[in-house]
Design a protein around this motif. Structure first.
Motif, PDB file in Angstrom:
ATOM      1  N   VAL A  30       0.853  -1.191   0.000  1.00 12.15           N
ATOM      2  CA  VAL A  30       0.000   0.000   0.000  1.00 12.15           C
ATOM      3  C   VAL A  30       0.893   1.248   0.000  1.00 12.15           C
ATOM      4  O   VAL A  30       1.751   1.391   0.874  1.00 12.15           O
ATOM      5  CB  VAL A  30      -0.935   0.009   1.219  1.00 12.15           C
ATOM      6  CG1 VAL A  30      -1.800   1.269   1.213  1.00 12.15           C
ATOM      7  CG2 VAL A  30      -1.819  -1.235   1.221  1.00 12.15           C
ATOM      8  N   PRO A  31       0.692   2.176  -0.944  1.00 12.16           N
ATOM      9  CA  PRO A  31       1.631   3.296  -1.084  1.00 12.16           C
ATOM     10  C   PRO A  31       1.531   4.379  -0.011  1.00 12.16           C
ATOM     11  O   PRO A  31       2.524   5.023   0.320  1.00 12.16           O
ATOM     12  CB  PRO A  31       1.277   3.874  -2.456  1.00 12.16           C
ATOM     13  CG  PRO A  31      -0.161   3.489  -2.678  1.00 12.16           C
ATOM     14  CD  PRO A  31      -0.317   2.150  -2.019  1.00 12.16           C
ATOM     15  N   VAL A  32       0.330   4.599   0.536  1.00 18.62           N
ATOM     16  CA  VAL A  32       0.130   5.658   1.525  1.00 18.62           C
ATOM     17  C   VAL A  32      -0.254   5.025   2.852  1.00 18.62           C
ATOM     18  O   VAL A  32      -1.256   4.296   2.936  1.00 18.62           O
ATOM     19  CB  VAL A  32      -0.949   6.658   1.075  1.00 18.62           C
ATOM     20  CG1 VAL A  32      -1.176   7.721   2.150  1.00 18.62           C
ATOM     21  CG2 VAL A  32      -0.539   7.315  -0.243  1.00 18.62           C
ATOM     22  N   ARG A  33       0.535   5.319   3.911  1.00 21.79           N
ATOM     23  CA  ARG A  33       0.314   4.686   5.216  1.00 21.79           C
ATOM     24  C   ARG A  33       0.340   5.783   6.287  1.00 21.79           C
ATOM     25  O   ARG A  33       1.411   6.303   6.617  1.00 21.79           O
ATOM     26  CB  ARG A  33       1.393   3.628   5.473  1.00 21.79           C
ATOM     27  CG  ARG A  33       1.467   2.583   4.354  1.00 21.79           C
ATOM     28  CD  ARG A  33       2.548   1.555   4.579  1.00 21.79           C
ATOM     29  NE  ARG A  33       3.912   2.103   4.565  1.00 21.79           N
ATOM     30  CZ  ARG A  33       4.619   2.321   3.461  1.00 21.79           C
ATOM     31  NH1 ARG A  33       4.100   2.064   2.269  1.00 21.79           N
ATOM     32  NH2 ARG A  33       5.855   2.804   3.532  1.00 21.79           N
ATOM     33  N   ILE A  34      -0.837   6.121   6.823  1.00 30.06           N
ATOM     34  CA  ILE A  34      -0.975   7.225   7.763  1.00 30.06           C
ATOM     35  C   ILE A  34      -1.131   6.680   9.181  1.00 30.06           C
ATOM     36  O   ILE A  34      -1.989   5.829   9.442  1.00 30.06           O
ATOM     37  CB  ILE A  34      -2.203   8.097   7.431  1.00 30.06           C
ATOM     38  CG1 ILE A  34      -2.162   8.555   5.972  1.00 30.06           C
ATOM     39  CG2 ILE A  34      -2.280   9.288   8.388  1.00 30.06           C
ATOM     40  CD1 ILE A  34      -1.026   9.457   5.622  1.00 30.06           C
ATOM     41  N   CYS A  35      -0.321   7.166  10.101  1.00 25.14           N
ATOM     42  CA  CYS A  35      -0.471   6.864  11.527  1.00 25.14           C
ATOM     43  C   CYS A  35      -1.008   8.114  12.219  1.00 25.14           C
ATOM     44  O   CYS A  35      -0.455   9.205  12.050  1.00 25.14           O
ATOM     45  CB  CYS A  35       0.867   6.443  12.142  1.00 25.14           C
ATOM     46  SG  CYS A  35       1.468   4.842  11.551  1.00 25.14           S
ATOM     47  N   HIS A  36      -2.056   7.949  13.002  1.00 22.78           N
ATOM     48  CA  HIS A  36      -2.813   9.084  13.543  1.00 22.78           C
ATOM     49  C   HIS A  36      -2.821   9.020  15.073  1.00 22.78           C
ATOM     50  O   HIS A  36      -3.176   7.996  15.653  1.00 22.78           O
ATOM     51  CB  HIS A  36      -4.253   9.016  13.019  1.00 22.78           C
ATOM     52  CG  HIS A  36      -4.999  10.318  13.092  1.00 22.78           C
ATOM     53  ND1 HIS A  36      -5.801  10.753  12.068  1.00 22.78           N
ATOM     54  CD2 HIS A  36      -5.077  11.261  14.047  1.00 22.78           C
ATOM     55  CE1 HIS A  36      -6.342  11.917  12.395  1.00 22.78           C
ATOM     56  NE2 HIS A  36      -5.908  12.240  13.613  1.00 22.78           N
TER      57      HIS A  36
END
Length: 386
Positions: free
Chosen positions: A115-121
């Motif tokens: 997966v190209p976009v990996r957001i940690c929030h």
């Protein structure tokens, strides 16, 4: 325009469970404004039972996949389960993990799945009321994992970003600040409701000071403080009713403690309430004595309702929306001072809706406007998503 021949780009959100918590409501506020012909949200939940928002997600074309938490499945199985869903149910344009210190494991699984976009929030400013040295060391390890495998960092506020990602990342402005936006139209509509009529609908007493609280029954929300505060109020001449809205694992325990303290007639437990903007119109003051928080959405909602808010000083100053409605107090200052501040607050003049709308929009709490920023994080154009 999508004529059905082009599949929407899919984003997978990873959450503990889509119940009516602040982070979950924030996601739904933006999901409702997404053009689902072009962008669709799916969810991984750690709760096997149906959560509050699950039926709406499915109605809107999203999917909810159950993955046992790390504590139940083990670390390697957890990573494999997420990776398998990403591969089998994808392709996904982005993964957005909302599980604070566990988000690094989700980012690793997403990287393994390509997966190209990996957001940690980050949605919190702490993860335990009294962390030990071992907890601090664990957090540093989790932080390294997050920074190694994410492609983007996101936080609801400055303090939440510093907690999970470290001060260096905040100083370098490497963290996207995405405020917990709300649907302003719903609060504008509720502003014109009859307070007496809505009180009757919820079974709230007339001619009494209504102290409101909305939140899940978890340790961090500090419901016992409000019970003991109620005992103190009963010794005064102030007629009051405390209204709790929400559910959670500690609800039964709090109800039993309220009964043991003789507070059955003084506290109303409403459970899960769908129409929060209407409920807020029945309160005279909003009280939140949390042990720790991120940037609680419910405090944005309370101020959007024009409510004075008395909160613990463990809650970040970033929650003050500049309307003169918020007062922070120490939990050790004594119930007398809390009583004085609440009594003073209920005499305050309510700001106009125009002032409320201007303040929230200026500070980034409009869910519609925040959707564009979210899509940019996913490398999806606003034209595709709206």
């Amino acid at each position: 325009m999508n004529d059905g021949s082009v599949r929407p780009k899919r984003v997978l959100h990873i959450v503990s469970g889509m119940n009516r918590g602040g982070a979950e409501t924030m996601i739904m506020n933006m999901y409702r404004h997404t053009d689902r012909r072009h962008v669709q949200f799916d969810f991984i939940s750690h709760r096997e039972e149906t959560c509050d928002y699950d039926p709406e997600i499915i109605t809107r074309g999203g999917r909810v996949f159950y993955v046992p938490s790390i504590g139940r499945s083990g670390l390697l199985a957890y990573i494999k389960n997420i990776r398998d869903i990403l591969i089998e149910k994808g392709p996904y344009s982005a993964v957005h993990a909302h599980t604070d210190f566990q988000t690094g494991f989700a980012a690793l699984a997403a990287k393994l799945a390509g997966v190209p976009v990996r957001i940690c929030h980050s949605h919190n400013t702490a993860w335990k009321p009294n962390p030990r040295l071992l907890d601090t060391l664990q957090l540093h390890v989790f932080r390294r994992l997050i920074l190694s495998y994410s492609t983007g960092l996101c936080a609801c506020g400055q303090d939440a970003g510093r907690f999970l990602f470290g001060g260096k990342k905040m100083r370098k402005k490497a963290v996207h600040l995405l405020q917990n936006g709300i649907d302003l139209d719903r609060f504008k509509e509720a502003d014109s409701l009859s307070k007496a009529a809505v009180k009757r609908e919820f079974g709230i007493r007339e001619n009494t000071m209504v102290i409101g609280h909305v939140g899940r029954f978890f340790e961090q929300k500090n419901h016992p403080f409000m019970l003991h505060f109620a005992v103190h109020l009963k010794k005064t001449d102030i007629p009051f009713q405390i209204v709790f809205a929400g559910d959670g694992p500690l609800r039964t325990q709090i109800e039993e403690k309220a009964a043991a303290l003789g507070l059955e007639k003084d506290i109303l437990f409403l459970g899960v309430v769908e129409d929060i903007p209407a409920l807020m119109q029945t309160f005279d003051v909003f009280v939140m004595p949390s042990l720790f928080e991120g940037l609680p959405l419910v405090l944005v909602e309370a101020q959007a309702s024009g409510l004075p808010c008395i909160v613990s000083d463990a809650i970040t100053e970033e929650t003050d929306l500049g309307l003169g409605l918020l007062r922070r107090l120490g939990l050790d200052t004594g119930f007398e001072q809390w009583t004085e501040e609440i009594s003073r607050a209920v005499q305050m003049k309510k700001p106009t809706w125009m002032d409320i709308q201007h303040s929230l929009t200026e500070r980034g709490y409009d869910a519609k406007a925040n959707l564009k920023r979210l899509l940019n994080m996913y490398s999806i154009s606003a034209q595709e998503g709206r």
